[in-house]
Design a protein around this motif. Structure first.
Motif, short mmCIF file in Angstrom:
data_model
loop_
_atom_site.label_atom_id
_atom_site.label_comp_id
_atom_site.label_asym_id
_atom_site.label_seq_id
_atom_site.Cartn_x
_atom_site.Cartn_y
_atom_site.Cartn_z
N TYR A 1 6.30 74.32 26.31
CA TYR A 1 7.25 73.24 26.05
C TYR A 1 7.99 73.54 24.75
N LEU A 2 9.27 73.28 24.74
CA LEU A 2 10.05 73.50 23.53
C LEU A 2 9.79 72.35 22.57
N ALA A 3 9.03 72.63 21.54
CA ALA A 3 8.69 71.61 20.55
C ALA A 3 9.60 71.76 19.34
N GLY A 4 9.10 71.37 18.16
CA GLY A 4 9.96 71.24 16.99
C GLY A 4 10.76 72.48 16.65
N SER A 5 10.09 73.62 16.48
CA SER A 5 10.78 74.81 16.00
C SER A 5 11.86 75.29 16.97
N GLU A 6 11.51 75.35 18.27
CA GLU A 6 12.49 75.84 19.24
C GLU A 6 13.57 74.81 19.55
N ALA A 7 13.14 73.58 19.89
CA ALA A 7 14.10 72.57 20.34
C ALA A 7 15.00 72.09 19.21
N ALA A 8 14.43 71.90 18.03
CA ALA A 8 15.21 71.31 16.95
C ALA A 8 15.96 72.34 16.12
N MET A 9 15.35 73.52 15.92
CA MET A 9 15.94 74.49 15.01
C MET A 9 16.39 75.78 15.69
N GLY A 10 16.05 75.95 16.97
CA GLY A 10 16.41 77.18 17.64
C GLY A 10 15.66 78.38 17.11
#
Length: 380
Positions: free
Chosen positions: A349-358
């Motif tokens: 699941y795309l959590a903070g690092s991936e979803a919010a900051m790429g």
């Protein structure tokens, strides 16, 4: 009421194209397998349909310059209906579907599109050009001109591209090439994107084996970033990537015209890229021989992805193509298959690092992933 199909047009490898209209004026195109058993005559669409929805409006994100299409009409689209009410199956007395007669492969305009149906110059407040879209400002809007099409791979209710026969897979490849050329020629279109979403974990709303094609009024953010990389690296970027991968540990499948590999910096637990060996900007530029091989290799690749575990693997199969008006000599046709499945019963699941900051964190070493995929292809 829709009309009868126009005169047949023979395409590459004996595929035959027949065009007609649905009851509300949307395009419907049949692509018949070579040597098909189907009659050239097709039933008309006699459904009493509501008028098509108004073309959506795009809004600009002033923080990034990216455009977001606000397509509220898509809220009404079908969601995992039972097989007897499959809207992509051939119509019957109890299922007045989107396709009024039997078919091999069928393509039609989406009833709830994210872009279109209006195109310039009919559309009010349409984008003027790429320079207009690149300007940054508060409260900027443009009409979401473009086209969204559904590509039905088969009349069967369940399946995917991997479940097609080799002949049917070749017909789908021909349909992608034909539609890429046709959509690229429409006014206001900047990029054409064929893709297939597979599996409920991806968000699929229909189990029917199908894909989609989006014709965008802008160059997509991912491709815009690619163009920047090519500008910084040089025009041989794709050729150099392919040369560096072809004899390395991440290759999973290769033919005379194409090579598939796990990329050096893979983001997803399952991520595979496929490149043609020569430079070609999009499907329309592929030779007959390349299309023939692609139908075989791509189907084999997807069957390997499905063989990774005991049940089918959810994925997005994205065909990246060069924009219509820029990068034609440097951006190469490329397939990117990605899946969030990181184990038999686990998803990424795309959590903070991936979803919010790429800022991505990979779950598997790409070389390890490539070995697993090679073994699965051999099993398949």
């Amino acid at each position: 009421m829709s009309g009868s199909p126009t005169e047949a047009v023979e395409l590459s490898s004996g595929v035959v194209k027949r065009s007609t209209l649905l009851a509300d004026g949307r395009d419907l195109i049949y692509f018949d397998d070579p040597g098909t058993s189907l009659s050239p005559e097709r039933k008309p669409d006699e459904r009493p349909l509501d008028p098509r929805p108004e073309t959506a409006t795009m809004r600009q994100d002033v923080l990034t310059g990216e455009w977001v299409s606000i397509a509220a009409s898509r809220q009404n689209r079908a969601f995992l209906p039972p097989a007897e009410f499959d809207p992509l199956a051939p119509a019957s007395a109890t299922n007045p579907s989107e396709i009024p007669d039997v078919y091999d492969v069928a393509v039609f305009e989406n009833r709830s599109p994210s872009f279109g149906p209006l195109l310039p110059p009919e559309a009010p407040n349409a984008p003027h050009d790429l320079a207009d879209l690149a300007s940054i400002g508060l409260g900027r809007t443009r009409t979401s001109v473009g086209r969204c099409e559904v590509v039905c791979f088969s009349p069967e209710t369940f399946g995917s591209f991997a479940s097609l026969s080799e002949t049917r897979a070749r017909t789908v490849v021909e349909a992608w090439a034909d539609r890429t050329a046709a959509l690229s020629a429409l006014p206001g279109i900047q990029q054409v994107f064929p893709f297939e979403n597979r599996g409920e974990a991806i968000g699929v709303t229909l189990h029917h084996p199908h894909g989609q094609i989006y014709a965008y009024p802008y160059v997509t953010p991912r491709t815009a970033r690619l163009l920047t990389s090519i500008e910084q690296y040089g025009p041989t970027l794709f050729a150099d990537v392919l040369d560096s991968e072809r004899n390395g540990p991440r290759v999973v499948l290769a033919g005379e015209h194409f090579t598939a590999f796990v990329p050096f910096a893979a983001r997803w637990p399952v991520e595979i890229h496929l490149l043609p060996h020569r430079h070609v900007a999009d499907f329309a530029g592929l030779t007959t021989e390349e299309r023939d091989e692609l139908a075989v290799l791509y189907r084999r690749l997807l069957r390997g992805v499905d063989a990774l575990y005991d049940d089918p693997t959810p994925y997005i199969a994205a065909w990246h193509q060069a924009p219509v008006g820029t990068g034609r000599d440097t951006v190469r046709l490329m397939l990117q298959i990605t899946s969030p499945r990181r184990a038999a019963t686990k998803l990424k699941y795309l959590a903070g690092s991936e979803a919010a900051m790429g800022a991505w964190i990979g779950d598997l070493v790409p070389e390890t992933s490539a070995a697993l995929i090679r073994e699965a292809i051999d099993r398949a």
